[in-house]
Design a protein around this motif. Structure first.
Motif, PDB file in Angstrom:
ATOM      1  N   GLY A 213      50.512  -9.319  14.375  1.00 21.36           N
ATOM      2  CA  GLY A 213      51.506  -8.941  13.919  1.00 21.36           C
ATOM      3  C   GLY A 213      52.973  -9.504  14.961  1.00 21.36           C
ATOM      4  N   ASN A 214      52.487 -10.359  15.765  1.00 22.49           N
ATOM      5  CA  ASN A 214      53.682 -10.683  16.780  1.00 22.49           C
ATOM      6  C   ASN A 214      53.861 -12.259  16.360  1.00 22.49           C
ATOM      7  OD1 ASN A 214      54.667 -12.132  18.888  1.00 22.49           O
ATOM      8  ND2 ASN A 214      53.835 -10.388  20.263  1.00 22.49           N
ATOM      9  N   ILE A 215      55.149 -12.399  16.062  1.00 20.58           N
ATOM     10  CA  ILE A 215      55.524 -13.735  15.447  1.00 20.58           C
ATOM     11  C   ILE A 215      55.314 -14.802  16.592  1.00 20.58           C
ATOM     12  CG2 ILE A 215      57.873 -13.748  16.239  1.00 20.58           C
ATOM     13  CD1 ILE A 215      56.719 -14.890  12.872  1.00 20.58           C
ATOM     14  N   ALA A 216      55.068 -14.599  17.751  1.00 16.89           N
ATOM     15  CA  ALA A 216      55.010 -15.625  18.791  1.00 16.89           C
ATOM     16  C   ALA A 216      53.452 -16.059  18.865  1.00 16.89           C
ATOM     17  CB  ALA A 216      55.449 -15.206  20.163  1.00 16.89           C
ATOM     18  N   VAL A 217      52.548 -15.019  18.419  1.00 18.51           N
ATOM     19  CA  VAL A 217      51.081 -15.596  18.388  1.00 18.51           C
ATOM     20  C   VAL A 217      51.056 -16.231  17.195  1.00 18.51           C
ATOM     21  CG1 VAL A 217      48.662 -14.556  18.093  1.00 18.51           C
ATOM     22  CG2 VAL A 217      50.456 -13.369  19.527  1.00 18.51           C
ATOM     23  N   THR A 218      51.165 -15.845  16.124  1.00 21.40           N
ATOM     24  CA  THR A 218      51.213 -16.825  14.728  1.00 21.40           C
ATOM     25  C   THR A 218      51.885 -17.767  14.729  1.00 21.40           C
ATOM     26  OG1 THR A 218      52.948 -15.485  13.544  1.00 21.40           O
ATOM     27  CG2 THR A 218      50.937 -14.411  13.487  1.00 21.40           C
ATOM     28  N   MET A 219      53.079 -18.041  15.490  1.00 19.75           N
ATOM     29  CA  MET A 219      53.756 -19.352  15.721  1.00 19.75           C
ATOM     30  C   MET A 219      52.938 -20.443  16.558  1.00 19.75           C
ATOM     31  SD  MET A 219      57.462 -20.352  17.543  1.00 19.75           S
ATOM     32  CE  MET A 219      56.889 -20.054  19.068  1.00 19.75           C
ATOM     33  N   VAL A 220      52.136 -20.104  17.578  1.00 13.67           N
ATOM     34  CA  VAL A 220      51.320 -20.604  18.401  1.00 13.67           C
ATOM     35  C   VAL A 220      50.104 -21.278  17.578  1.00 13.67           C
ATOM     36  CG1 VAL A 220      49.933 -20.988  20.286  1.00 13.67           C
ATOM     37  CG2 VAL A 220      52.072 -19.887  20.385  1.00 13.67           C
ATOM     38  N   MET A 221      49.568 -20.291  16.833  1.00 12.34           N
ATOM     39  CA  MET A 221      48.443 -20.749  15.967  1.00 12.34           C
ATOM     40  C   MET A 221      48.607 -21.681  14.888  1.00 12.34           C
ATOM     41  SD  MET A 221      45.802 -19.355  17.036  1.00 12.34           S
ATOM     42  CE  MET A 221      44.789 -19.555  15.818  1.00 12.34           C
ATOM     43  N   GLY A 264      58.558 -31.164   4.360  1.00 10.94           N
ATOM     44  CA  GLY A 264      57.295 -30.618   4.208  1.00 10.94           C
ATOM     45  C   GLY A 264      56.283 -30.189   5.488  1.00 10.94           C
ATOM     46  N   ILE A 265      56.760 -31.321   6.275  1.00  8.33           N
ATOM     47  CA  ILE A 265      55.862 -31.534   7.538  1.00  8.33           C
ATOM     48  C   ILE A 265      55.932 -30.337   8.277  1.00  8.33           C
ATOM     49  CG2 ILE A 265      55.373 -32.607   9.701  1.00  8.33           C
ATOM     50  CD1 ILE A 265      56.121 -35.208   8.540  1.00  8.33           C
ATOM     51  N   PHE A 266      57.285 -29.675   8.263  1.00  8.88           N
ATOM     52  CA  PHE A 266      57.449 -28.472   9.138  1.00  8.88           C
ATOM     53  C   PHE A 266      57.619 -27.081   8.198  1.00  8.88           C
ATOM     54  CE2 PHE A 266      60.139 -31.958  10.763  1.00  8.88           C
ATOM     55  CZ  PHE A 266      59.445 -31.909  12.209  1.00  8.88           C
ATOM     56  N   THR A 267      57.367 -27.178   6.843  1.00  8.76           N
ATOM     57  CA  THR A 267      57.430 -25.948   6.052  1.00  8.76           C
ATOM     58  C   THR A 267      55.866 -25.590   5.897  1.00  8.76           C
ATOM     59  OG1 THR A 267      57.214 -27.459   4.156  1.00  8.76           O
ATOM     60  CG2 THR A 267      59.337 -26.385   4.824  1.00  8.76           C
ATOM     61  N   LYS A 268      55.106 -26.652   6.099  1.00  6.51           N
ATOM     62  CA  LYS A 268      53.588 -26.010   6.043  1.00  6.51           C
ATOM     63  C   LYS A 268      52.882 -25.076   6.914  1.00  6.51           C
ATOM     64  CE  LYS A 268      52.057 -30.197   3.526  1.00  6.51           C
ATOM     65  NZ  LYS A 268      51.648 -31.679   3.519  1.00  6.51           N
ATOM     66  N   PRO A 269      53.328 -25.382   8.349  1.00  8.24           N
ATOM     67  CA  PRO A 269      52.935 -24.607   9.490  1.00  8.24           C
ATOM     68  C   PRO A 269      53.915 -23.450   9.371  1.00  8.24           C
ATOM     69  CG  PRO A 269      54.131 -26.391  10.201  1.00  8.24           C
ATOM     70  CD  PRO A 269      53.922 -26.729   9.219  1.00  8.24           C
ATOM     71  N   ALA A 270      55.168 -23.209   9.111  1.00  9.43           N
ATOM     72  CA  ALA A 270      56.153 -22.159   8.857  1.00  9.43           C
ATOM     73  C   ALA A 270      55.442 -21.314   7.929  1.00  9.43           C
ATOM     74  CB  ALA A 270      57.260 -22.664   8.345  1.00  9.43           C
ATOM     75  N   ALA A 271      54.861 -21.802   6.816  1.00  8.61           N
ATOM     76  CA  ALA A 271      54.067 -20.755   5.646  1.00  8.61           C
ATOM     77  C   ALA A 271      52.891 -20.236   6.462  1.00  8.61           C
ATOM     78  CB  ALA A 271      53.785 -21.743   4.623  1.00  8.61           C
ATOM     79  N   LEU A 272      52.107 -20.653   7.198  1.00 10.85           N
ATOM     80  CA  LEU A 272      51.008 -20.420   8.059  1.00 10.85           C
ATOM     81  C   LEU A 272      51.425 -19.250   8.905  1.00 10.85           C
ATOM     82  CD1 LEU A 272      48.675 -23.535   8.813  1.00 10.85           C
ATOM     83  CD2 LEU A 272      48.334 -21.802   7.131  1.00 10.85           C
ATOM     84  N   MET A 273      52.513 -19.483   9.555  1.00 13.67           N
ATOM     85  CA  MET A 273      53.083 -18.395  10.499  1.00 13.67           C
ATOM     86  C   MET A 273      53.562 -17.230   9.989  1.00 13.67           C
ATOM     87  SD  MET A 273      56.169 -19.204  13.258  1.00 13.67           S
ATOM     88  CE  MET A 273      57.533 -19.267  11.717  1.00 13.67           C
ATOM     89  N   VAL A 274      54.408 -17.385   8.878  1.00 14.09           N
ATOM     90  CA  VAL A 274      55.120 -16.244   8.375  1.00 14.09           C
ATOM     91  C   VAL A 274      54.068 -15.454   7.402  1.00 14.09           C
ATOM     92  CG1 VAL A 274      56.797 -15.545   6.549  1.00 14.09           C
ATOM     93  CG2 VAL A 274      57.304 -17.306   8.334  1.00 14.09           C
ATOM     94  N   ARG A 275      53.028 -16.231   6.883  1.00 13.57           N
ATOM     95  CA  ARG A 275      52.115 -15.497   6.003  1.00 13.57           C
ATOM     96  C   ARG A 275      51.256 -14.502   6.589  1.00 13.57           C
ATOM     97  NH1 ARG A 275      49.591 -16.769   1.082  1.00 13.57           N
ATOM     98  NH2 ARG A 275      50.563 -18.876   1.113  1.00 13.57           N
ATOM     99  N   LEU A 276      50.694 -14.859   8.052  1.00 15.83           N
ATOM    100  CA  LEU A 276      49.906 -14.088   8.783  1.00 15.83           C
ATOM    101  C   LEU A 276      50.556 -13.125   9.451  1.00 15.83           C
ATOM    102  CD1 LEU A 276      46.804 -13.965  10.045  1.00 15.83           C
ATOM    103  CD2 LEU A 276      47.703 -15.311  11.721  1.00 15.83           C
ATOM    104  N   PHE A 277      51.700 -13.205  10.087  1.00 18.74           N
ATOM    105  CA  PHE A 277      52.705 -12.455  10.708  1.00 18.74           C
ATOM    106  C   PHE A 277      52.941 -11.186   9.515  1.00 18.74           C
ATOM    107  CE2 PHE A 277      56.890 -11.227  11.061  1.00 18.74           C
ATOM    108  CZ  PHE A 277      56.749 -10.276  11.935  1.00 18.74           C
ATOM    109  N   ALA A 278      53.641 -11.667   8.416  1.00 18.81           N
ATOM    110  CA  ALA A 278      54.119 -10.510   7.587  1.00 18.81           C
ATOM    111  C   ALA A 278      52.979  -9.645   7.146  1.00 18.81           C
ATOM    112  CB  ALA A 278      54.667 -11.311   6.457  1.00 18.81           C
ATOM    113  N   ASN A 279      51.729 -10.183   6.524  1.00 17.63           N
ATOM    114  CA  ASN A 279      50.796  -9.514   6.114  1.00 17.63           C
ATOM    115  C   ASN A 279      50.101  -8.593   7.102  1.00 17.63           C
ATOM    116  OD1 ASN A 279      49.780 -10.277   3.191  1.00 17.63           O
ATOM    117  ND2 ASN A 279      50.565 -12.247   4.284  1.00 17.63           N
ATOM    118  N   MET A 280      49.817  -8.866   8.375  1.00 19.46           N
ATOM    119  CA  MET A 280      49.388  -7.983   9.265  1.00 19.46           C
ATOM    120  C   MET A 280      50.408  -7.145   9.552  1.00 19.46           C
ATOM    121  SD  MET A 280      46.400  -9.136   9.077  1.00 19.46           S
ATOM    122  CE  MET A 280      45.798  -7.930  10.180  1.00 19.46           C
ATOM    123  N   MET A 281      51.562  -7.555  10.242  1.00 18.48           N
ATOM    124  CA  MET A 281      52.483  -6.503  10.556  1.00 18.48           C
ATOM    125  C   MET A 281      52.876  -5.424   9.472  1.00 18.48           C
ATOM    126  SD  MET A 281      54.975  -5.258  12.515  1.00 18.48           S
ATOM    127  CE  MET A 281      55.316  -6.214  13.647  1.00 18.48           C
TER     128      MET A 281
END
Length: 359
Positions: A213-221, A264-281
């Motif tokens: 639920g920490n955006i920094a952690v999901t961003m690194v992943m 699209g190169i950058f939106t794909k990891p951004a989607a991974l980051m936000v999806r995991l962060f938003a659901n767990m938070m």
């Protein structure tokens, strides 16, 4: 039955801890009205100490490692900064943009934020999750090293089942012959995220840290997936980005499609980051919000508090069960999408297969 009892105990510990936190804050501030926003984010955000389940006045102190404006490093325990105390000019800010972070004052009296490499609650939780992840996976390796072809049981068997499930059902079915090349990263990501999610649902040490639920952690992943996808991408993959197989007028003179592909190169990891962060938070906030209803309605009398407590307990237990399922689902989705993005960057293999089939 044991799992249900464990969830009930975990929830009661969370509610009791939340109650003590609210009560202590109320006593310290002279019966100030309960602030649900402040209480919720106090439990969700990072800190320099690890809260004990039955007392938020006493915390497990963690190392504070800071570098002042003169370039000198200072190392001490966070207990020296508790209750608004100062140590060697350092203190924890109670307001402003650096609220909750270590600050200091220079010789001119100006406040500044020192270089902070402290072992905070989230940092220690990351170390614990990494250690547990390594221990779980290596336990399977040790089993087969000692007992060869004998089927593992209990916990080791459950871990092997998950490995086989993810590798066969997701990685190998998507990447084919290239699965062994990317399986170590993808399996590590799955187990690491799963363990961070599950540890975050435990309210006592070593759990309770809201890592995913920490955006920094999901961003690194997500950044790790971004690096694997683009560093290991084939020449055909990069060719399709900068010169895709579309009508010429979409590429020249205005590079419409290349810009979309680069975006699209950058939106794909951004989607991974936000999806995991938003659901767990979101899951953590819902549970804490349901618990806070008990204290919000406490001013309406015993009958209302009793009814609210029953409803909050039932819904919170339900959400805790849902969160357990979501913990697995989000780890699975992150791994599945990462596998899919990697496979899209390995397009050369598919072209070669088509040539072989044509011949």
């Amino acid at each position: 039955m044991r799992k249900q009892i464990a969830y009930i105990v975990a929830f009661l510990l969370m509610a009791f801890s939340f109650n003590l936190s609210a009560q202590e804050k109320s006593d310290a501030e002279g019966e100030k009205a309960f602030n649900p926003k402040e209480a919720i984010f106090e439990h969700l955000l990072d800190g320099y100490g690890w809260e004990l389940p039955f007392s938020h006045e006493h915390r497990i102190p963690l190392p504070v490692i800071v570098r002042d404006y003169k370039g000198d490093w200072q190392v001490f325990l966070s207990s020296r900064l508790g209750h608004g105390q100062q140590y060697k000019g350092f203190y924890i800010a109670q307001e402003g943009p650096n609220k909750g972070k270590v600050e200091s004052v220079d010789d001119q009296g100006n406040r500044y934020r020192p270089l902070d490499l402290s072992i905070t609650k989230n940092v220690l939780a990351l170390f614990i999750a990494a250690f547990v992840c390594a221990w779980c996976v290596l336990s399977v390796a040790r089993w087969y090293k000692r007992k060869r072809y004998k089927a593992p049981r209990k916990g080791v068997g459950a871990i092997e089942f998950l490995i086989e499930f993810i590798y066969t059902g997701v990685i190998k079915s998507t990447l084919g012959d290239k699965a062994p090349r990317f399986a170590p990263y993808l399996l590590t990501a799955f187990f690491f995220i799963l363990l961070m999610n599950l540890l975050g649902l435990i309210v006592i040490f070593p759990g309770g840290a809201n890592l995913t639920g920490n955006i920094a952690v999901t961003m690194v992943m997500a950044l790790c997936t971004f690096i694997v996808v683009n560093v290991r991408g084939t020449k055909e993959y990069w060719k399709e980005i900068f010169w895709p197989d579309v009508p010429l007028w979409l590429k020249f003179p205005l590079p419409i499609m290349p810009l979309i592909e680069v975006f699209g190169i950058f939106t794909k990891p951004a989607a991974l980051m936000v999806r995991l962060f938003a659901n767990m938070m979101g899951g953590h906030m819902i549970i804490l919000s349901l618990i806070s209803l008990i204290f919000i309605f406490s001013a309406f009398g015993a009958v209302v508090v009793g009814a609210t407590t029953v409803v909050s307990v039932l819904f919170s237990l339900f959400m805790l069960l849902i969160d357990t399922l979501v913990s697995f689902i989000q780890a699975y989705v992150f791994t599945m999408l990462s596998t899919l993005f990697i496979s899209l960057a390995q397009v050369e293999e598919h072209h070669e297969k088509e040539k072989v089939e044509t011949k």
